[in-house]
Design a protein around this motif. Structure first.
Motif, PDB file in Angstrom:
ATOM      1  N   ALA A   1     -21.164 -48.886  30.010  1.00 21.62           N
ATOM      2  CA  ALA A   1     -21.858 -48.207  28.928  1.00 21.62           C
ATOM      3  C   ALA A   1     -21.268 -46.819  28.710  1.00 21.62           C
ATOM      4  N   GLN A   2     -21.348 -46.329  27.464  1.00 18.04           N
ATOM      5  CA  GLN A   2     -20.857 -44.994  27.155  1.00 18.04           C
ATOM      6  C   GLN A   2     -21.766 -43.945  27.787  1.00 18.04           C
ATOM      7  N   PRO A   3     -21.209 -42.775  28.187  1.00 18.76           N
ATOM      8  CA  PRO A   3     -22.040 -41.712  28.741  1.00 18.76           C
ATOM      9  C   PRO A   3     -23.138 -41.312  27.770  1.00 18.76           C
ATOM     10  N   THR A   4     -24.290 -40.985  28.294  1.00 17.50           N
ATOM     11  CA  THR A   4     -25.416 -40.613  27.447  1.00 17.50           C
ATOM     12  C   THR A   4     -25.146 -39.300  26.735  1.00 17.50           C
ATOM     13  N   SER A   5     -25.686 -39.133  25.551  1.00 19.09           N
ATOM     14  CA  SER A   5     -25.555 -37.882  24.823  1.00 19.09           C
ATOM     15  C   SER A   5     -26.778 -36.993  25.029  1.00 19.09           C
ATOM     16  N   ASN A   6     -27.738 -37.465  25.825  1.00 20.22           N
ATOM     17  CA  ASN A   6     -28.943 -36.703  26.103  1.00 20.22           C
ATOM     18  C   ASN A   6     -28.591 -35.482  26.963  1.00 20.22           C
ATOM     19  N   GLU A   7     -28.768 -34.285  26.421  1.00 16.34           N
ATOM     20  CA  GLU A   7     -28.343 -33.083  27.121  1.00 16.34           C
ATOM     21  C   GLU A   7     -29.277 -32.692  28.250  1.00 16.34           C
ATOM     22  N   THR A   8     -30.347 -33.442  28.463  1.00 17.09           N
ATOM     23  CA  THR A   8     -31.228 -33.183  29.599  1.00 17.09           C
ATOM     24  C   THR A   8     -31.139 -34.286  30.645  1.00 17.09           C
ATOM     25  N   ALA A   9     -30.336 -35.309  30.388  1.00 18.62           N
ATOM     26  CA  ALA A   9     -30.221 -36.423  31.323  1.00 18.62           C
ATOM     27  C   ALA A   9     -29.484 -35.989  32.581  1.00 18.62           C
ATOM     28  N   PRO A  10     -29.779 -36.616  33.714  1.00 16.04           N
ATOM     29  CA  PRO A  10     -29.069 -36.276  34.956  1.00 16.04           C
ATOM     30  C   PRO A  10     -27.566 -36.474  34.819  1.00 16.04           C
ATOM     31  N   LEU A  11     -26.813 -35.655  35.547  1.00 17.00           N
ATOM     32  CA  LEU A  11     -25.356 -35.754  35.592  1.00 17.00           C
ATOM     33  C   LEU A  11     -24.908 -36.076  37.005  1.00 17.00           C
ATOM     34  N   GLY A  12     -23.770 -36.738  37.129  1.00 20.19           N
ATOM     35  CA  GLY A  12     -23.147 -36.869  38.426  1.00 20.19           C
ATOM     36  C   GLY A  12     -22.631 -35.510  38.880  1.00 20.19           C
ATOM     37  N   ILE A  13     -22.413 -35.352  40.182  1.00 21.99           N
ATOM     38  CA  ILE A  13     -22.008 -34.039  40.684  1.00 21.99           C
ATOM     39  C   ILE A  13     -20.571 -33.695  40.316  1.00 21.99           C
ATOM     40  N   ALA A  14     -19.829 -34.631  39.757  1.00 24.02           N
ATOM     41  CA  ALA A  14     -18.521 -34.322  39.188  1.00 24.02           C
ATOM     42  C   ALA A  14     -18.625 -34.204  37.661  1.00 24.02           C
ATOM     43  N   LEU A  15     -19.834 -33.908  37.190  1.00 27.00           N
ATOM     44  CA  LEU A  15     -20.120 -33.701  35.766  1.00 27.00           C
ATOM     45  C   LEU A  15     -19.718 -34.881  34.907  1.00 27.00           C
ATOM     46  N   GLU A  16     -19.856 -36.096  35.464  1.00 22.47           N
ATOM     47  CA  GLU A  16     -19.623 -37.286  34.662  1.00 22.47           C
ATOM     48  C   GLU A  16     -20.600 -37.275  33.480  1.00 22.47           C
ATOM     49  N   GLY A  17     -20.079 -37.533  32.302  1.00 21.32           N
ATOM     50  CA  GLY A  17     -20.917 -37.536  31.113  1.00 21.32           C
ATOM     51  C   GLY A  17     -20.962 -36.205  30.393  1.00 21.32           C
ATOM     52  N   PHE A  18     -20.369 -35.165  30.971  1.00 23.76           N
ATOM     53  CA  PHE A  18     -20.308 -33.853  30.322  1.00 23.76           C
ATOM     54  C   PHE A  18     -18.891 -33.654  29.786  1.00 23.76           C
ATOM     55  N   ALA A  19     -18.784 -33.444  28.488  1.00 28.93           N
ATOM     56  CA  ALA A  19     -17.473 -33.370  27.836  1.00 28.93           C
ATOM     57  C   ALA A  19     -16.839 -31.999  28.014  1.00 28.93           C
ATOM     58  N   TYR A  20     -15.536 -31.990  28.316  1.00 36.75           N
ATOM     59  CA  TYR A  20     -14.728 -30.778  28.335  1.00 36.75           C
ATOM     60  C   TYR A  20     -14.011 -30.662  26.993  1.00 36.75           C
ATOM     61  N   PRO A  21     -13.560 -29.460  26.642  1.00 29.58           N
ATOM     62  CA  PRO A  21     -12.947 -29.283  25.308  1.00 29.58           C
ATOM     63  C   PRO A  21     -11.568 -29.906  25.168  1.00 29.58           C
ATOM     64  N   TYR A  22     -10.925 -30.253  26.294  1.00 30.18           N
ATOM     65  CA  TYR A  22      -9.594 -30.857  26.263  1.00 30.18           C
ATOM     66  C   TYR A  22      -9.563 -31.995  27.279  1.00 30.18           C
ATOM     67  N   PRO A  23      -8.593 -32.916  27.168  1.00 29.92           N
ATOM     68  CA  PRO A  23      -8.516 -34.033  28.120  1.00 29.92           C
ATOM     69  C   PRO A  23      -8.430 -33.535  29.568  1.00 29.92           C
ATOM     70  N   VAL A  24      -9.068 -34.306  30.457  1.00 24.74           N
ATOM     71  CA  VAL A  24      -9.102 -33.959  31.876  1.00 24.74           C
ATOM     72  C   VAL A  24      -8.246 -34.955  32.658  1.00 24.74           C
ATOM     73  N   PHE A  25      -7.419 -34.422  33.535  1.00 25.76           N
ATOM     74  CA  PHE A  25      -6.560 -35.224  34.407  1.00 25.76           C
ATOM     75  C   PHE A  25      -6.950 -34.959  35.862  1.00 25.76           C
TER      76      PHE A  25
END
Length: 343
Positions: free
Chosen positions: A27-51
């Motif tokens: 499933a796609q990451p939730t867009s709910n800005e109050t939903a729990p996140l993984g401790i590696a910020l899974e589901g939180f978008a960065y402004p540029y691609p992450v490697f």
């Protein structure tokens, strides 16, 4: 025929069950800005691609996250390495990345292990290990030499990086660095148990107040809301205790591994960009009350240290606190670009 029909029905049911069982993972990451996140910020978008770069720490495989943003237009062949502070993911560098890439610089913005989208080690931190991780990242990308811009705790790492690998750094910008004094002289040791309790008890409101007050920010409280939200959302992760231990470990590194005594030994051109109102001093609440007033004179420390360096200079911006590149974005970018272009 009945047996074949039954077998077909059974296979169909098993296929449907298998499809349902993998649905949550795809499933796609939730867009709910109050939903729990993984401790590696899974589901939180960065402004540029992450490697990611594979590393080993605490006997475990770890992943070091980073953004590698190419220059826009005519590249000048130089790369700027951005080193973040303790309370911030590397995504907060976005306005600086935009200014640098527009003028021809490639930008590398990692999350150190323990922060942002990187893995969270549970063992003690050292700035030497963080420096080695950073050099490994440069090696993996074939970058022999970079210019460094570092904020807050990132400034302590930058000092250790340029001391451990002096040939890899061309010039250094220190934005409101901490570690301009030896906190061991004023702050007694604090146990992990005490820090875990205090950090674990922090609420959204107390953390918001900490950022606004300790950092003397000239920004509205809404500007720090993304950082407050991230901290609150990781509390919903099943691995939150690991995040908490990792965060506490970074305090112990800041307190127990001073770099101030090494700053005058830095040979590369160095620019301090300080906020006049920034009196941040990690551990200050634990210091004896009689000593607290003498802590956190950061602009004064920067001027003194710059004068002790072979090629150091300090600029102090009036009315600005600890988050200079967010509070005075245009001034910070102009000062940084003029300095980099001059070296």
């Amino acid at each position: 025929m009945d047996a074949l029909l039954k077998l077909s029905a059974l296979l169909s049911a098993l296929l449907l069950a298998a499809q349902l069982s993998v649905a949550p993972a795809t499933a796609q990451p939730t867009s709910n800005e109050t939903a729990p996140l993984g401790i590696a910020l899974e589901g939180f978008a960065y402004p540029y691609p992450v490697f990611y770069l594979e590393r080993m720490r605490d006997g475990e495989r770890q992943r070091l996250a980073y953004m590698d943003v190419p220059a826009q237009g005519q590249a000048n062949g130089r790369t700027v390495l951005l080193l973040h502070g303790r309370n911030f993911p590397s995504s907060y560098w976005q306005p600086v990345i935009q200014a640098l890439t527009r003028t021809g610089y490639r930008v590398l913005a990692p999350d150190q292990l323990g922060f942002g989208k990187s893995a969270k080690p549970v063992g003690p931190y050292t700035f030497d290990a963080m420096s080695a991780d950073t050099v490994a990242l440069l090696d993996s990308l074939g970058l022999a030499r970079v210019d460094v811009v570092a904020h807050s705790m990132g400034g302590m790492l930058a000092v250790r990086l340029v001391r451990n690998a002096p040939t890899r750094v061309n010039s250094l910008v220190l934005e409101a660095p901490i570690g301009l004094e030896d906190y061991r002289f004023t702050v007694p040791p604090v146990s992990d148990a005490t820090l875990l309790r205090l950090e674990g008890d922090a609420t959204a409101e107390s953390y918001r107040r900490q950022l606004m007050t300790n950092y003397a920010l000239s920004l509205p409280a809404s500007a720090v809301e993304p950082f407050v939200s991230l901290r609150e959302r990781v509390k919903g992760s099943g691995e939150y205790p690991r995040w908490l231990q990792s965060f506490v470990n970074s305090y112990q590194a800041i307190w127990g591994q001073p770099v101030v005594h090494e700053i005058p030994l830095i040979q590369v051109p160095t620019l301090f960009i300080m906020g006049e109102n920034d009196h941040n001093a990690p551990g200050k609440p634990f210091a004896p009350e009689a000593l607290r007033a003498g802590m956190g004179h950061n602009a004064e420390h920067a001027r003194t240290l710059a004068g002790q360096m072979p090629s150091g200079r300090a600029v102090v911006l009036p009315g600005i606190g600890h988050l200079v590149h967010m509070e005075a974005t245009d001034q910070f970018n102009t000062l940084t670009l003029e300095f980099l272009d001059g070296h």
